[in-house]
Design an enzyme around this catalytic site. Structure first.
Site, PDB file in Angstrom:
ATOM      1  N   GLY A   1       0.823  -1.210   0.000  1.00 31.85           N
ATOM      2  CA  GLY A   1       0.000   0.000   0.000  1.00 31.85           C
ATOM      3  C   GLY A   1       0.853   1.254   0.000  1.00 31.85           C
ATOM      4  O   GLY A   1       0.975   1.930   1.022  1.00 31.85           O
ATOM      5  N   TYR A   2       1.458   1.532  -1.142  1.00 33.90           N
ATOM      6  CA  TYR A   2       2.284   2.745  -1.276  1.00 33.90           C
ATOM      7  C   TYR A   2       1.521   3.807  -2.066  1.00 33.90           C
ATOM      8  O   TYR A   2       1.216   4.875  -1.575  1.00 33.90           O
ATOM      9  CB  TYR A   2       3.580   2.410  -2.032  1.00 33.90           C
ATOM     10  CG  TYR A   2       4.731   1.956  -1.188  1.00 33.90           C
ATOM     11  CD1 TYR A   2       4.534   1.329   0.039  1.00 33.90           C
ATOM     12  CD2 TYR A   2       6.041   2.139  -1.611  1.00 33.90           C
ATOM     13  CE1 TYR A   2       5.606   0.912   0.809  1.00 33.90           C
ATOM     14  CE2 TYR A   2       7.124   1.727  -0.847  1.00 33.90           C
ATOM     15  CZ  TYR A   2       6.914   1.118   0.351  1.00 33.90           C
ATOM     16  OH  TYR A   2       7.976   0.704   1.100  1.00 33.90           O
ATOM     17  N   SER A   3       1.233   3.498  -3.358  1.00 34.65           N
ATOM     18  CA  SER A   3       0.725   4.529  -4.280  1.00 34.65           C
ATOM     19  C   SER A   3      -0.641   5.041  -3.860  1.00 34.65           C
ATOM     20  O   SER A   3      -1.484   4.290  -3.375  1.00 34.65           O
ATOM     21  CB  SER A   3       0.615   3.955  -5.689  1.00 34.65           C
ATOM     22  OG  SER A   3       1.858   3.489  -6.106  1.00 34.65           O
TER      23      SER A   3
ATOM     24  N   GLU B   1      12.994  -3.947  -3.864  1.00 31.61           N
ATOM     25  CA  GLU B   1      12.149  -4.103  -5.050  1.00 31.61           C
ATOM     26  C   GLU B   1      12.929  -3.820  -6.330  1.00 31.61           C
ATOM     27  O   GLU B   1      12.750  -4.477  -7.336  1.00 31.61           O
ATOM     28  CB  GLU B   1      10.939  -3.158  -4.947  1.00 31.61           C
ATOM     29  CG  GLU B   1       9.965  -3.313  -6.102  1.00 31.61           C
ATOM     30  CD  GLU B   1       8.644  -2.571  -5.897  1.00 31.61           C
ATOM     31  OE1 GLU B   1       8.560  -1.747  -4.970  1.00 31.61           O
ATOM     32  OE2 GLU B   1       7.719  -2.815  -6.684  1.00 31.61           O
TER      33      GLU B   1
ATOM     34  N   ASN C   1      11.011   4.633 -15.490  1.00 30.18           N
ATOM     35  CA  ASN C   1      12.310   4.850 -16.136  1.00 30.18           C
ATOM     36  C   ASN C   1      12.862   6.245 -15.836  1.00 30.18           C
ATOM     37  O   ASN C   1      14.056   6.413 -15.598  1.00 30.18           O
ATOM     38  CB  ASN C   1      12.161   4.689 -17.660  1.00 30.18           C
ATOM     39  CG  ASN C   1      12.456   3.261 -18.094  1.00 30.18           C
ATOM     40  OD1 ASN C   1      12.527   2.361 -17.269  1.00 30.18           O
ATOM     41  ND2 ASN C   1      12.612   3.051 -19.391  1.00 30.18           N
TER      42      ASN C   1
HETATM   43  C1  FAD Z   1       2.073  -3.503 -12.800  1.00 33.84           C
HETATM   44  C2  FAD Z   1       2.057  -2.498 -11.681  1.00 33.84           C
HETATM   45  C3  FAD Z   1       1.895  -2.937 -10.381  1.00 33.84           C
HETATM   46  C4  FAD Z   1       1.867  -2.019  -9.333  1.00 33.84           C
HETATM   47  N1  FAD Z   1       1.646  -2.502  -8.078  1.00 33.84           N
HETATM   48  C5  FAD Z   1       1.604  -1.631  -7.047  1.00 33.84           C
HETATM   49  C6  FAD Z   1       1.342  -2.098  -5.732  1.00 33.84           C
HETATM   50  O1  FAD Z   1       1.141  -3.289  -5.502  1.00 33.84           O
HETATM   51  N2  FAD Z   1       1.293  -1.216  -4.728  1.00 33.84           N
HETATM   52  C7  FAD Z   1       1.513   0.124  -4.928  1.00 33.84           C
HETATM   53  O2  FAD Z   1       1.507   0.871  -3.952  1.00 33.84           O
HETATM   54  N3  FAD Z   1       1.727   0.615  -6.172  1.00 33.84           N
HETATM   55  C8  FAD Z   1       1.771  -0.234  -7.235  1.00 33.84           C
HETATM   56  N4  FAD Z   1       1.977   0.244  -8.508  1.00 33.84           N
HETATM   57  C9  FAD Z   1       2.051   1.693  -8.716  1.00 33.84           C
HETATM   58  C10 FAD Z   1       3.424   2.189  -9.110  1.00 33.84           C
HETATM   59  O3  FAD Z   1       4.276   2.158  -8.014  1.00 33.84           O
HETATM   60  C11 FAD Z   1       3.227   3.612  -9.669  1.00 33.84           C
HETATM   61  O4  FAD Z   1       2.482   3.512 -10.869  1.00 33.84           O
HETATM   62  C12 FAD Z   1       4.542   4.299  -9.949  1.00 33.84           C
HETATM   63  O5  FAD Z   1       5.187   4.593  -8.742  1.00 33.84           O
HETATM   64  C13 FAD Z   1       4.367   5.581 -10.772  1.00 33.84           C
HETATM   65  O6  FAD Z   1       3.457   6.450 -10.126  1.00 33.84           O
HETATM   66  P1  FAD Z   1       2.207   7.095 -10.882  1.00 33.84           P
HETATM   67  O7  FAD Z   1       1.512   6.009 -11.641  1.00 33.84           O
HETATM   68  O8  FAD Z   1       1.427   7.888  -9.868  1.00 33.84           O
HETATM   69  O9  FAD Z   1       2.813   8.088 -11.959  1.00 33.84           O
HETATM   70  P2  FAD Z   1       3.343   9.566 -11.717  1.00 33.84           P
HETATM   71  O10 FAD Z   1       4.189   9.608 -10.500  1.00 33.84           O
HETATM   72  O11 FAD Z   1       2.176  10.484 -11.766  1.00 33.84           O
HETATM   73  O12 FAD Z   1       4.263   9.767 -12.973  1.00 33.84           O
HETATM   74  C14 FAD Z   1       3.746  10.072 -14.274  1.00 33.84           C
HETATM   75  C15 FAD Z   1       4.940  10.279 -15.203  1.00 33.84           C
HETATM   76  O13 FAD Z   1       5.741  11.399 -14.760  1.00 33.84           O
HETATM   77  C16 FAD Z   1       7.094  11.007 -14.578  1.00 33.84           C
HETATM   78  N5  FAD Z   1       7.700  11.718 -13.446  1.00 33.84           N
HETATM   79  C17 FAD Z   1       7.135  11.915 -12.225  1.00 33.84           C
HETATM   80  N6  FAD Z   1       8.015  12.558 -11.417  1.00 33.84           N
HETATM   81  C18 FAD Z   1       9.156  12.770 -12.153  1.00 33.84           C
HETATM   82  C19 FAD Z   1      10.426  13.385 -11.877  1.00 33.84           C
HETATM   83  N7  FAD Z   1      10.705  13.885 -10.680  1.00 33.84           N
HETATM   84  N8  FAD Z   1      11.325  13.417 -12.882  1.00 33.84           N
HETATM   85  C20 FAD Z   1      11.057  12.890 -14.116  1.00 33.84           C
HETATM   86  N9  FAD Z   1       9.869  12.300 -14.426  1.00 33.84           N
HETATM   87  C21 FAD Z   1       8.944  12.240 -13.461  1.00 33.84           C
HETATM   88  C22 FAD Z   1       7.028   9.520 -14.286  1.00 33.84           C
HETATM   89  O14 FAD Z   1       8.253   8.881 -14.573  1.00 33.84           O
HETATM   90  C23 FAD Z   1       5.912   9.077 -15.223  1.00 33.84           C
HETATM   91  O15 FAD Z   1       6.382   8.886 -16.525  1.00 33.84           O
HETATM   92  C24 FAD Z   1       2.013  -0.630  -9.579  1.00 33.84           C
HETATM   93  C25 FAD Z   1       2.169  -0.180 -10.892  1.00 33.84           C
HETATM   94  C26 FAD Z   1       2.180  -1.086 -11.935  1.00 33.84           C
HETATM   95  C27 FAD Z   1       2.315  -0.549 -13.329  1.00 33.84           C
END
Ligand code: FAD
Length: 394
Positions: A129-131, A248, A372
């Site tokens: 439960g992070y995101s 991770e 990435n």
């Molecule tokens: C298959 C899968 C499983 C997952 N499982 C879990 C889970 O079990 N539990 C959980 O908690 N989360 C989970 N996640 C969530 C995952 O951790 C997040 O999707 C991830 O951290 C990206 O956050 P976001 O989707 O809010 O995108 P955002 O943070 O909103 O990012 C959107 C875009 O902006 C870019 N960006 C943001 N900040 C910066 C910066 N400072 N510099 C350059 N670029 C930037 C990002 O790289 C991305 O391209 C999962 C995701 C996937 C795809």
């Protein structure tokens, strides 16, 4: 630098391979090659328990907690043989690779005794439960609140998480919460372990591009957990959360090349079968994929040859970026090899065969466990020592 495995490691490989082959041709052959994590979930739980019974579940853990004290080399070998055997994707992986190592590193002796045996035996499954809707890459923006109920000493949690993989089949969740009113960024966060099956937690599945629903929205409405389920100290959650992410993003993924090999071989076979192997552009991309895979394997062996595994060098930090980008490109190659045939489902709804499924699932590789873009920031700052990216909340 030593690029290879010792005779003792190869004997270990043979033992693991034999056991896995027996299982996948015997009692558990019905779940061989099943990858989608919610498919046949009950059988997958039985498989986790079978691994636990034979102490093949958390082999890197101390034997005291159900592991085998396996070296990093042995862990990589086991991951390779696991993929080679066609054994199914691990529904227990967030307990085994994230919650367990975090409890081992930051937990009390009581927490280790309380939680590790259930993870190692495959009986208790965990999710992450992070995101949150506004806190993904910027995890320091979490708003899910935690406070102590003075009457009982329990923690009470309100808020929302999202993208919680497998929450619908798990028993426990680890959550990053904000416990200090008015605090910002990484300060004032608290890391809690919480039972999922309680009236204060609601889980809503999210339907994905591949038709599956591995993800969920998780709502906390006065959800509770006992005082002793706090990891580290109140307000120190950021350190724990970052420690967990190192597991991770780190060396736990080094052994996955065997699975990638299997996928690339399937693409090569498809290209030969439908004639696209004669297309010069496809041939070049297959060759590039082959080279990329071999480079990854040698890169992984190089990281393994680093004597101080607790402090991997900068090359280890690039590994997530490398494999995620390679596999996303592999998914695109699979679709270009298949052509229009790749867009036709084999059955009802989204019942795609392996290669289109690979394409759809690989879209997520460059996102989870650190996108990435974020990974490049980490390489720039931690490996190359470049100035820190300006932070909005600094
Ligand atoms: C298959 C899968 C499983 C997952 N499982 C879990 C889970 O079990 N539990 C959980 O908690 N989360 C989970 N996640 C969530 C995952 O951790 C997040 O999707 C991830 O951290 C990206 O956050 P976001 O989707 O809010 O995108 P955002 O943070 O909103 O990012 C959107 C875009 O902006 C870019 N960006 C943001 N900040 C910066 C910066 N400072 N510099 C350059 N670029 C930037 C990002 O790289 C991305 O391209 C999962 C995701 C996937 C795809």
């Amino acid at each position: 630098m030593r690029l290879g495995f010792s005779a003792g490691d190869e004997a270990f490989r043979a033992e693991a391979a034999d056991w896995l082959a027996d299982q996948m041709s015997g009692e558990f052959r019905d779940i061989k090659d099943v990858l989608g994590l919610t498919v046949m979930a009950e059988r997958r739980k039985e498989w986790e328990q079978q691994l636990g019974r034979h102490r093949w579940s958390c082999i890197g853990w101390p034997s005291k907690w159900g592991g085998r004290d396996a070296t990093l080399e042995q862990q990589v070998i086991f991951a390779e043989e696991y993929a080679r055997s066609g054994a199914p994707g691990r529904v227990g992986h967030m307990g085994i690779e994230l919650a367990g190592p975090t409890i081992l590193a930051f937990g009390t002796e009581e927490q280790k005794a309380r939680f590790l045996p259930g993870i190692a035996s495959g009986e208790v499954l965990w999710c992450q439960g992070y995101s949150e809707p506004n806190a993904g890459s910027d995890l320091a923006s979490v708003r899910t609140r935690a406070r102590v109920d003075e009457a009982t000493g329990e923690w009470v949690v309100d808020g929302q998480k999202i993208w919680t993989s497998l929450a619908q089949i798990c028993d426990w969740i680890f959550v990053v919460t904000r416990s200090e009113e008015g605090s910002k960024g990484p300060k004032g966060l608290t890391f809690l372990l919480m039972p999922i099956d309680q009236p204060g937690i609601t889980i809503r599945p999210i339907r994905q591009i591949n038709g599956d629903a591995e993800f969920n929205e998780t709502f906390f409405d006065g959800a509770r957990t006992a005082a002793e389920n706090l990891v580290s100290t109140p307000g120190n959650g950021w350190q724990v959360a970052m420690g967990l992410l190192a597991f991770e993003r780190g060396v736990s993924t080094l052994g996955q090349q065997m699975g990638f090999r299997h996928e690339l071989d399937a693409i090569i076979a498809a290209a030969k079968a439908n004639g696209s192997a004669s297309n010069p552009l496809i041939r070049q991309r297959i060759a590039k994929a082959e080279i990329g895979l071999r480079l990854m394997r040698y890169g992984a062996l190089r990281v393994l040859s680093n004597t101080d595994h607790a402090r991997p060098d900068g090359a280890a930090l690039t590994y997530k970026l490398q494999w995620a980008t390679w596999r996303r490109n592999l998914g695109e190659l699979a679709m270009d090899v298949l052509g229009q045939a790749g867009e036709v489902t084999a059955g009802p709804d989204y019942d795609f065969p392996m290669l289109p499924s690979l394409f759809l699932s690989s879209r997520a590789d460059t996102i989870y466990g650190g996108t990435n873009q974020i990974q490049r920031n980490i390489v720039a700052e931690r490996a190359l020592g470049l100035p820190r990216e300006p932070r909005g909340n600094a």
